[in-house]
Structures are given as structure tokens and as C-alpha cells.
Design a protein around this motif. Structure first.
Motif, PDB file in Angstrom:
ATOM      1  N   TYR A  95       0.806  -1.220   0.000  1.00  0.00           N
ATOM      2  CA  TYR A  95       0.000   0.000   0.000  1.00  0.00           C
ATOM      3  C   TYR A  95       0.839   1.269   0.000  1.00  0.00           C
ATOM      4  O   TYR A  95       0.407   2.292  -0.482  1.00  0.00           O
ATOM      5  N   MET A  96       2.014   1.186   0.588  1.00  0.00           N
ATOM      6  CA  MET A  96       2.799   2.414   0.690  1.00  0.00           C
ATOM      7  C   MET A  96       3.790   2.497  -0.458  1.00  0.00           C
ATOM      8  O   MET A  96       3.761   1.683  -1.371  1.00  0.00           O
ATOM      9  N   GLY A  97       4.656   3.457  -0.398  1.00  0.00           N
ATOM     10  CA  GLY A  97       5.626   3.643  -1.462  1.00  0.00           C
ATOM     11  C   GLY A  97       5.040   4.506  -2.566  1.00  0.00           C
ATOM     12  O   GLY A  97       3.883   4.935  -2.504  1.00  0.00           O
ATOM     13  N   ALA A  98       5.878   4.746  -3.594  1.00  0.00           N
ATOM     14  CA  ALA A  98       5.454   5.616  -4.692  1.00  0.00           C
ATOM     15  C   ALA A  98       4.366   4.925  -5.496  1.00  0.00           C
ATOM     16  O   ALA A  98       4.443   3.721  -5.741  1.00  0.00           O
ATOM     17  N   PRO A  99       3.341   5.658  -5.923  1.00  0.00           N
ATOM     18  CA  PRO A  99       2.295   5.054  -6.754  1.00  0.00           C
ATOM     19  C   PRO A  99       2.893   4.531  -8.056  1.00  0.00           C
ATOM     20  O   PRO A  99       3.768   5.181  -8.642  1.00  0.00           O
ATOM     21  N   LYS A 100       2.430   3.393  -8.506  1.00  0.00           N
ATOM     22  CA  LYS A 100       2.967   2.824  -9.738  1.00  0.00           C
ATOM     23  C   LYS A 100       2.036   3.167 -10.892  1.00  0.00           C
ATOM     24  O   LYS A 100       0.821   3.064 -10.766  1.00  0.00           O
ATOM     25  N   PRO A 101       2.614   3.536 -12.046  1.00  0.00           N
ATOM     26  CA  PRO A 101       1.760   3.992 -13.157  1.00  0.00           C
ATOM     27  C   PRO A 101       0.805   2.913 -13.649  1.00  0.00           C
ATOM     28  O   PRO A 101      -0.325   3.213 -14.030  1.00  0.00           O
TER      29      PRO A 101
END
Lengths: 540, 539
Positions: free
Chosen positions: A484-490
Motif C-alpha cells: 500500500y505504501m511507497g510511490a504510486p505505480k503507473p
């Protein structure tokens, strides 16, 4: 005896308080047959009908809970309510004997509740809906049957019969390795349940002619009639059989729970099963194992249970730690949740093994709590899988910003599973721990039985279990972080938010988890008399 | 000068009306081609049906006679409740096989323009059935051998009945060679027993009559006898013919061999064991080794059958191994409970013994007829519906997606598979309960070993029965739906009903089996050994 209300044909079909359990089982069966009779139903119609029957069954169970006299206390078997008992196979003295007490009523409620949610979650199923929903309803009937039967052969029949729908539900609607998973599930459970059948027939055989009695499968009579239960205590005629029987029963139920090393069917079955089936499998089917221990093994063979407590507790503790460690290593999200089930159900085994009021109540609570939290976890995984079409944790990430509402409820599910105070998982785990340390008290049943030798192992088990909570937190938080965390993935940008049904299923489960965590006495108070009656039989 | 009356009187013939009817029908069917055109199927059908019907009526007529137990022709033949019940099963079952032949093999042959050879087929079938019926009721070694051969020789021909079918011919040859070898061994054993006891009557084979106390010769003699009977019931290690023959012959013969031949063989075995063990009742441990030997053989038969079933791809072969396993279960049960039972008074000529083993065996056989015959007949119906010019419709691969192609037949097959596995609510479960409870009732270690063997093998068996279920329900196919409405489908559904109904009617079957489980000791009371007489008067 308080229960023998003998009913024969037309009376047994009248709907009233005494036949409510039969109706609860009949309702889904009728629903399943009804669906099968619709020629080529549209998906919408099939699922609406199935939902209607699930809800009707749930309402019946609520009505039963409303009519149930929760304050009724008494010896094991004396507090059986809604009992219905009539003879079925005369030459074997098999009865159709159903009834509920404080031990089984919560499981009946859990079963019908989860079934409604699972049926709701099945709205995405498009492949041969007719068969799917009919099997789901038959499964529901079988599960209720397991929890309400008080005749051992009847129990066995429901225990087995509930396997078939599950076999087909996994085998037809499952993932790529569904056939392997389905047969593995089936064979494991069959292996265990043949042992159970052997014990049941052995009990029946040994009671033949005792004090002029007819051989019986009547669980209550077997557990409470001193002449019969005395057979299996030291000095009894069948004490040699009893120690073998205790282990055969334990193996049979441990497969279902599942305890290490009999757990390997579970990850495969879960990974391949469709989401709603996983929910039912984790929330209800696993509980049959724990329920069987509390309902059959311990009341019938209390002495063997006390003698073998160390092994049983060891299996429980080992399952807790092993399950957690293996879960940590998983890359497949659903497999991880499956192993976390192994770990959580280990608490149940440990709580039952120590034979203290707190431990047993904790085991009971843990089963119900796990029923809620595991169903929620599998549903959370299912939501991701529907969108991403894979479950590999390393490939996921940054979902929080795409699906904030979903992530919010997912966090509730994760914390409930982890055992955060204020959520359902916490109460069960802490009570099992309290029970374990409480059993180290000099006056506890185990300490008296073993002459104090249980002290050291009990403390070790307690410490190890308490320490394992760190492991649970580690794998769950780590997963939370990676998914859920971390940079959003395209590639996940296009993910739609929660649909209406998804949201409401999550909310229902989440709120239940919170309520059970904040107000545990809502569950604990009603089940206490039943647990005490079991423990009185055991001798504490 | 008065001639000695060599012809039996009507009083002597009366108890064997069923056999007489079958022999008459056999001859009549054989003569039909002489008097009527070659393809007169109708005449054959009517003659056979009438023959079986008369046999059935005759059997019902002799029931009251059978219930008291009598010996005839100087002890050559016996009629007692046990024999009567097995004969009843045999006649009903032969009727079923006849129906199956008409709805399956015959139709197939006719569609290929072949005549179907109905007269020959039914001559052989009826002759073999007569042999089997005689097998159920004899204690004389000579008669036993004759009856066995009378059922075996037509069976060999039936196994190779499809003359143009290569695997069938090969299987028949294998069958004949194995049969000849085991018959020879049996004869050898019998001659040893004759040498030891100076009599051919098993009922008189008692430690008191032993002329030479050579234990090894005794053991070899009994084992020889067991081999001959074991061949009939496909007991390991004389089972090798079974899979090949079952695969190579047409499915009606397979069904018939797997049930009728086995039922008759087990009935004979039961009688032999009861008489031998009854001799042990005198306090002498002379046959103590027999149950243990049987348990080992039964256990090996179970495991061997299960392991052999795993790699099978042909449904008939798979079911052949499954029937070997069921033989093993029955052997295990017999081994554990073959203890002398209650001696009951059987009228003026004979004492009878009612043992738990005969009780359980009849119960099992009764149920087994419906499980196993149902599975084979459904396989026949399925093969008939889905066969293509390139495939026989008997391979497991052909079953892929059958649930969609033929839902009714797939459902019937599912039921029979569950029944053979022993799942609740089917008669297979009833047999499991019966097995476990008779094993428990022994209260001995041997019973516990039996429980273990049956338990483990049940799980092992589930694996391949579920392979069939998996093929039918879990595997997808694009092949079209088949037309299921056919006489063969009706036959398989007719057999499906008892698979559930008789579980609910457990009481009834149990009672019937118990009422008919008395086995005649076949010697008049004054010839019984002293100890047994004391036993009777004690009761």
C-alpha cells in the motif's frame, strides 16, 4: 434428560422453535434445488435467488439467537436448546439429533453471516453460475449441519458431505492449479476423517451392552453418562482404545484446523480457490477442526487430553511460529494470508491444550475473531487480484494514493489480523496467553495432573507465543508497507475505486472486527457457561 | 429282480428347481438356431427370460426348505439360507446382465451388421450361472471342483467372445492359462486333503478325523484350495487375469465377471472357511493360522489393487482394480471375523451356524452388486453414447467434460464413484460402517489391523475415483452435448436409485442379511463331533 423431544413425521415439518435448526439446514438445500431447477438462469437471477436464501438462513439464525436462552447454564449437554431427536437408522441406533448450546450457537451465526457476505462477494462469478450458487448453498447447509449435530455419525456425515461442494467449488471455479488443489484438499481431509470415523464406530462398539445400554452415537450421553465416560478413563474397559482414539481424533481435526505438519493443503487450496470460497474456507471450514476438539475430543477423552497436553500445546506453538515465519517468506499475497491462518489457528490449539477457562474461552474467541479477520483479509486480497490480475507482493505498491478508501479498510483488516488492541484479534490472543500463563498456577488442572511438571513447558510455551506476536506484526506490517505504501505505480493508475458491494462487505467485516475488539463481552459472556461446562467435564 | 433306483426322486430334485430351470433354458437356447433363423433374437430373449423367471420362482418356492438347511445326494449338495440368498443375488444379477447385453453389446453389433451370436452367448452365460449357483451350495470337494469348472469354462469362452477383437483374445488366453494353473493347484490341494482325512466332505474334515498329523501337508492342502477359489475372486497373487480380461471383454461380461463370479467365489470361500474353522471350535488350534493368512492376503489384495489402479487410463481396467480392492476388503473382514458363531437348530437333518462373517459378507455382497454393477453399467452407457470411430469411449480422456456433454450419465457415474469410495449417504458408506463394526466386534488385534488396512485403503481409493470425477466435472471440453436418452441410460439410473435408497434402508438389508446368514454344517447331528454336540446342548 432435558433434551429428548422426539418428533416424527408431520410434527418435524412444522415450523416452530424446536425445528428451527432443521429449517436452517433445509433453507439452503431448498434454495440450491430451486436454483438447479431454473432452466438456464441468467447470472443475475441465480445470484439474487442464492442471496435471498442466504439472507433467509441468516435471518433464521438471528431469530434462533434471539430465542436462544443465553443465560441457561448447566452441565454439558443439559443446556442444549432447540433439540430435535429422532431415530434414523434403527439397527445402528443412529439418531437425527440436532441442537445447539453456547458452544455451537456462535459458530452457526458465524457460518450464516459469512455465507451472506461470501454470496455477496460472488457477484463477479460468471462461469456456470447455476452450479456455483447451488453448491454454495449446499455447502452452507453442510456447515450448519456440522455445528448442530449431536449424534456422532450424523456429525461425521455432515463433516464429509461438506467436503464435496468445496471440492467442486475449488476444482471448477479455481485458479490455474485448481485440480491439484482440490484433490489435495479432499484427500487430506478424508485421511483425517477416516480416523474420525474409526473412532466414532469404536466408541459405538465399546458402549454396546454397558449396563444393558444399547450401543450409541449420542455425543451427550457418551460424554455425561458416568458408566459410558468411565470406560475411557483410567481403569475403564476401553482405556487402551481411548488413547489411540484421542490421537486419531486430534489428527482428523488438526488437518482441518490446520496444524503443522498437516497444513500443506491449505495454502494450495486458498491460492486456487476463488475469493468468496477462500473466505468461507478460512472463516468457517477451519473452525470445524477447533469446534471438533472442543465438542468431541476433550469432553469424551479428558484424561487423554490432559496426559497428552504437552504434545498438543507443542503443535499449537509450533504452528504459530512456523506459520508466521513461512508467511514472512511468501511473495504471493494470498499464500501469505493462508500461512497467517495457520499461525492464528495455532493459538486455538494452544488455548484448548492448556485447559484453563481463559485459554479455552480465548481459543473460542480466537476462532470467531479469525472467522471475521481472515474473511476480511481474503476479501482484501481478492479486491487487488480483481484489478491487477496478479498477487505478487513485490510487483504491487503505492495503492494507498490510488484507492484510499480501500486502503483504509485494509488497514483495519491487517490490524485486526495482527491483534492490535481494540480489534478482534487482540482479545483472542491475549486470552490464550493469559490462559497459558494461568495454567502455570499451582492449582490449575494441568499442574495438578502433572504434579507440577507442566510448569516449565508452560512458561516456555507462553514466552515463545508472546514473542511470536512480534513475528506476526513483522510480516503483516511489512506486507502493508510493500503493497500500500511507497510511490504510486503507473500501471495501477487505472484502478477503479471500491464498488458498492465491495465497500459494504469491507465495512461490515471491519465494523464487526472493531465491535468484537471493543466489546468482547458481547461474545465472551454468552459462551462462558458452555465453556465452563466443557471444562467441568475435563475436571478443572 | 429289482433295479436300484438311480434316478433321483422328485423330493431330491425339488430343492434344485432353479438349477434345473437354468439347465433347461441353457439347452433350449442352444437348440434355438437349429429350429429357427439365425438372427432370431426374440426367441433367445424370451427363452432366457423365461428360464431366469422360472429359476427365480423356483428359488422363492424353495425358500422355506432352504431356511431349515438340508443336505442332498449324500452330502454332495447343500441348501441352506446362505446359499439361497447368494443364489437369489446371482439370478437377479444375471437378469441385469442380460438386460445390459440387449441394450449395449447387441445394439452395437447389430449396428455393425453382425448377428450378435445371441444363442451362443446366452448358452454360455446360463451354463456359467448354473455352475456358480452350484458353487454356493456344496461341501464336497469333488462337487466344488466340478462347480468351479462349470462356471469357469464358459467364462473363458465369454472372455474371448468378441472373436475379431485382439486384446479380448489375448485376455481370454491369459484367463484360460491362469484358470488351468490355479485349478491344477486346487486339485493338488484337494487330493492332499483327501489323503489326510480319507473323505471328500469338508464338513467331516475335523482334527478328530485326521489320519496323519502332518501339519505341512494340511497347510499346503488348504492353501491349494484357497488358490483355486482366490482365482475366482481375483485375490492377489492370482489376480493377474482380472485387469486384462476386464479390459478385453465387452462390458456386460466384465460386469458379470466382476460381480457374479466374485459373489459365488466368496460364498464358496465363506463356506469352506466356516467348516474349517468350525473344526477349530473343538479347542484345537489347528486352523489358527488361517485368519492370519487371510488377513495378509486380503491386505495385500487391497494395497495391490489400489496401487494398480493409479496409472490406469481405461475405465474398465480402473474398475477392475477397484473390484480387486473390494475383494480385499471382504477378505479382511472375513479373516477377522471368521470365528465360530452361534449354532442354530436347522430342522431335522442339519445343524447350522450363524457367524458374523457370513452376516457381513451377505450384507457387503448385496450392496456391492449395486455399486459395482452400477459403475460398470454406467461406463457402458457412457461408452455407447460418446464412442467415436476413433475412440472406444472407455478411456479416461474420453470422459473429459462429461458433466457438460452428458449431465445425467455423469451424475450417475459421480454417484457410483462416491459409493465405491464409501462416502456418506451412499451404500458404500453403509458397507464401510458394516466392515468397521464387524472388525471392532472381534475385539482383537487382528480386528484392529483390519481397521487400519481398510481405513488407509479407503483414502488411497478416493484418489482414483476422484480422477474420474475430475475428468468429468473439472476438465473443460468443446465437444458437443450427446443425446442421453437410451435404454442403457435408464438401466444405469435404475441402479443409481438403490445406491442412496439402501443406505436409508440400512436396517432392512441388515436384517435380511442376518436372517440368511446361517450356514449348514451339512452333517446330521449324530455325526457331529462330540464337542460340537456338547456345544449345541449347552446353548
Amino acid at each position: 434428560m432435558a433434551y429428548p423431544t422426539r418428533l416424527c413425521f408431520p410434527e418435524c415439518c412444522v415450523f416452530d422453535k424446536s425445528t428451527i435448526l432443521t429449517w436452517m439446514m433445509l433453507m439452503p438445500i431448498l434454495g440450491g434445488i430451486f436454483i438447479l431447477l431454473i432452466p438456464n438462469p441468467q447470472a443475475r437471477i441465480a445470484r439474487t435467488v442464492a442471496m435471498a436464501f442466504c439472507v433467509a438462513t441468516f435471518l433464521l439464525s438471528l431469530l434462533a439467537a434471539r430465542l436462544f436462552d443465553w443465560s441457561m447454564v448447566g452441565e454439558y449437554g443439559k443446556s442444549i436448546q432447540f433439540a430435535q431427536d429422532y431415530i434414523w437408522i434403527r439397527s445402528l441406533n443412529v439418531h437425527y439429533f440436532v441442537g445447539v448450546d453456547g458452544l455451537s450457537m456462535p459458530f452457526v451465526l458465524l457460518t450464516t453471516f459469512i455465507s451472506v457476505l461470501a454470496c455477496w462477494a460472488s457477484y463477479g462469478i460468471n462461469k456456470s453460475v447455476k452450479g456455483y450458487f447451488a453448491l454454495l448453498l449446499f455447502l452452507l447447509a453442510g456447515m450448519i449441519g456440522v455445528f448442530v449435530s449431536l449424534d456422532l455419525l450424523l456429525f461425521y456425515i455432515f463433516f464429509e458431505v461438506s467436503l464435496f461442494p468445496m471440492y467442486f467449488l475449488i476444482g471448477i471455479w479455481g485458479g490455474p492449479r485448481k485440480e491439484y488443489a482440490a484433490i489435495k484438499f479432499f484427500l487430506y481431509t478424508l485421511l483425517g476423517s477416516i480416523g474420525i470415523l474409526i473412532v466414532i464406530l469404536g466408541l459405538w462398539h465399546h458402549t454396546h451392552g454397558v449396563g444393558g445400554r444399547v450401543a450409541t452415537f449420542d455425543l451427550i450421553q457418551l460424554a455425561t453418562d458416568p458408566a459410558l465416560s468411565g470406560l475411557f478413563r483410567s481403569g475403564g474397559a476401553a482405556v487402551g482404545f481411548a488413547s489411540l482414539a484421542f490421537w486419531l481424533l486430534f489428527i482428523g481435526f488438526a488437518v482441518k484446523i490446520p496444524s503443522v505438519p498437516l497444513h500443506t493443503w491449505l495454502p494450495d487450496a486458498h491460492v486456487e480457490a476463488p475469493t468468496p470460497i477462500s473466505m468461507i474456507l478460512a472463516a468457517v471450514l477451519l473452525k470445524m477442526g477447533g469446534y471438533g476438539l472442543l465438542r468431541i475430543s476433550y469432553p469424551l477423552f479428558p484424561q487423554q487430553a490432559a496426559e497428552n497436553w504437552w504434545w498438543v500445546a507443542l503443535i499449537g506453538v509450533f504452528s504459530i511460529i512456523y506459520g508466521a515465519l513461512v508467511a514472512m517468506a511468501q511473495k504471493d499475497f494470498k499464500r501469505l494470508v493462508a500461512y497467517s491462518s495457520v499461525s492464528h489457528m495455532g493459538f486455538v490449539v494452544l488455548g484448548i491444550a492448556v485447559m484453563t477457562p481463559a485459554g479455552t474461552a480465548g481459543a473460542m474467541f480466537q476462532m470467531l475473531a479469525h472467522g471475521i479477520s481472515s474473511a476480511m483479509m481474503f476479501f482484501i486480497v481478492g479486491i487487488i487480484y480483481d484489478r491487477a490480475h496478479h498477487r505478487e507482493i513485490p510487483r504491487l505498491g503505492g495503492l494507498w494514493s490510488q484507492m484510499p478508501a480501500y486502503t483504509g479498510w485494509a488497514v483495519v483488516g491487517f490490524f485486526a489480523s495482527m491483534g492490535l488492541p481494540g480489534l478482534c484479534g487482540f482479545i483472542g490472543e491475549i486470552m490464550v496467553l493469559m490462559g497459558t500463563f494461568g495454567a502455570a498456577d499451582a492449582n490449575s488442572h494441568l499442574m495438578l495432573m502433572t504434579g507440577g511438571a507442566a510448569l516449565r513447558p508452560l512458561l516456555w510455551f507462553g514466552v515463545l507465543t508472546a514473542a511470536s506476536i512480534i513475528l506476526t506484526a513483522a510480516y503483516l506490517l511489512w506486507t502493508l508497507q510493500r503493497v500500500y505504501m511507497g510511490a504510486p505505480k503507473p500501471e495501477y493508475h487505472h484502478f477503479p475505486g471500491l464498488s458498492g458491494s465491495e465497500k459494504w462487505i469491507l465495512v461490515t467485516l471491519g465494523v464487526t472486527a472493531i465491535v468484537m475488539g471493543v466489546l468482547p463481552m458481547l461474545v465472551l459472556d454468552p459462551i462462558r457457561p458452555a465453556i465452563e461446562s466443557v471444562l467441568r467435564l475435563v475436571g478443572t | 429282480m429289482e433295479m436300484p433306483n438311480l434316478l433321483p426322486s422328485y423330493q431330491q430334485i425339488e430343492p434344485f428347481l432353479p438349477e434345473v430351470a437354468l439347465i433347461a433354458a441353457t439347452l433350449a437356447v442352444l437348440l434355438i438356431p437349429v429350429f429357427s433363423p439365425r438372427k432370431n433374437i426374440l426367441a433367445v430373449a424370451i427363452t432366457t427370460t423365461v428360464g431366469l423367471a422360472v429359476a427365480l420362482i423356483g428359488l422363492i418356492y424353495t425358500r422355506s426348505l432352504a431356511m431349515t438347511g438340508h443336505t442332498y445326494f449324500g452330502g454332495m449338495l447343500v441348501l441352506d439360507p446362505f446359499a439361497w440368498f447368494v443364489k437369489l443375488l446371482l439370478i437377479i444379477f444375471t437378469g441385469l446382465v442380460m438386460a445390459l447385453w440387449f441394450v449395449d453389446s447387441h445394439r452395437r453389433m447389430v449396428s455393425r451388421g453382425q448377428s450378435g451370436d445371441a444363442p451362443e452367448f446366452f448358452t454360455l452365460l446360463l451354463a456359467a450361472t448354473t455352475g456358480m449357483m452350484l458353487m454356493t451350495g456344496t461341501t464336497n470337494l469333488l462337487m466344488m471342483f466340478l462347480a468351479l469348472e462349470m462356471s469357469s469354462l464358459p467364462s473363458y469362452v465369454l472372455a474371448g467372445f468378441r472373436k475379431t477383437h485382439r486384446p479380448g483374445a489375448e485376455a481370454a488366453l491369459k484367463y484360460v492359462l491362469f484358470g488351468a494353473a490355479s485349478s491344477a493347484i486346487m486339485l493338488y490341494g484337494m487330493s492332499l486333503l483327501f489323503g489326510l482325512f480319507g473323505t471328500l466332505d469338508l464338513a467331516a474334515m475335523h482334527p478328530h478325523n485326521l489320519m496323519d498329523a502332518n501339519r505341512i501337508v494340511l497347510v499346503v492342502g488348504v492353501v491349494g484350495l484357497l488358490v483355486g477359489i482366490g482365482f475366482k475372486i481375483a485375490m492377489v497373487p492370482v489376480h493377474f487375469w482380472c485387469p486384462d480380461v476386464f479390459e478385453g471383454t465387452s462390458i456386460d461380461i466384465t460386469t458379470w465377471l466382476s460381480v457374479a463370479s466374485k459373489a459365488a467365489g466368496l460364498a464358496l470361500l465363506m463356506r469352506v472357511l466356516t467348516l474349517l474353522m468350525h473344526g477349530g471350535d473343538s479347542g484345537d488350534a489347528w486352523m489358527r493360522w488361517l485368519p492370519i493368512a487371510l488377513l495378509i492376503l486380503g491386505g495385500i489384495t487391497c494395497f495391490w489393487g489400489n496401487l494398480g489402479a493409479y496409472p490406469q487410463q481405461n475405465i474398465k481396467r480402473l474398475l477392475a482394480f477397484s473390484s480387486i480392492v473390494h475383494s480385499g476388503y471382504m477378505l479382511v473382514a472375513l479373516a477377522a471375523v471368521i470365528m465360530p458363531g452361534e449354532i442354530v437348530d436347522g430342522g431335522e437333518t442339519a445343524q447350522m451356524i450363524k457367524g458374523p462373517a457370513a452376516d457381513a459378507l451377505l450384507f457387503y455382497l448385496f450392496m456391492y452388486v449395486f455399486m459395482n454393477a452400477g459403475a460398470f453399467m454406467t461406463a457402458a452407457a457412457i461408452a455407447q453414447r460418446i464412442a467415436t470411430p476413433t475412440s472406444s469411449g472407455e478411456r479416461l480422456d474420453d470422459y473429459a467434460g462429461l458433466a457438460r456433454r452428458a449431465p445425467i450419465l455423469a451424475g450417475a457415474m459421480l454417484l457410483f464413484c462416491l459409493s465405491l469410495t464409501g462416502m456418506p449417504l451412499t451404500i458404500g458408506f453403509a458397507t464401510k460402517i458394516k466392515l468397521f463394526s464387524v472388525l471392532y466386534n472381534t475385539g482383537q488385534g487382528i480386528g484392529w489391523i483390519g481397521v487400519g488396512v481398510v481405513g488407509i485403503n479407503t483414502v488411497m481409493g478416493a484418489f482414483y475415483y476422484f480422477r474420474i470425477i475430475k475428468q468429468m466435472y473439472l476438465v473443460q471440453t468443446d465437444l458437443p452435448r450427446v443425446i442421453e436418452i437410451a435404454p442403457a441410460t435408464v438401466l444405469s439410473l435404475v441402479l443409481a436409485v438403490p445406491n442412496v435408497a439402501f443406505f436409508l434402508g440400512y436396517n432392512w438389508i441388515d436384517e435380511v442379511a442376518h436372517r440368511h446368514c446361517a450356514i449348514s454344517l451339512s452333517l446330521p447331528a449324530e455325526q457331529l463331533p462330540q464337542s460340537a454336540q456338547a456345544d449345541v446342548s449347552h446353548r
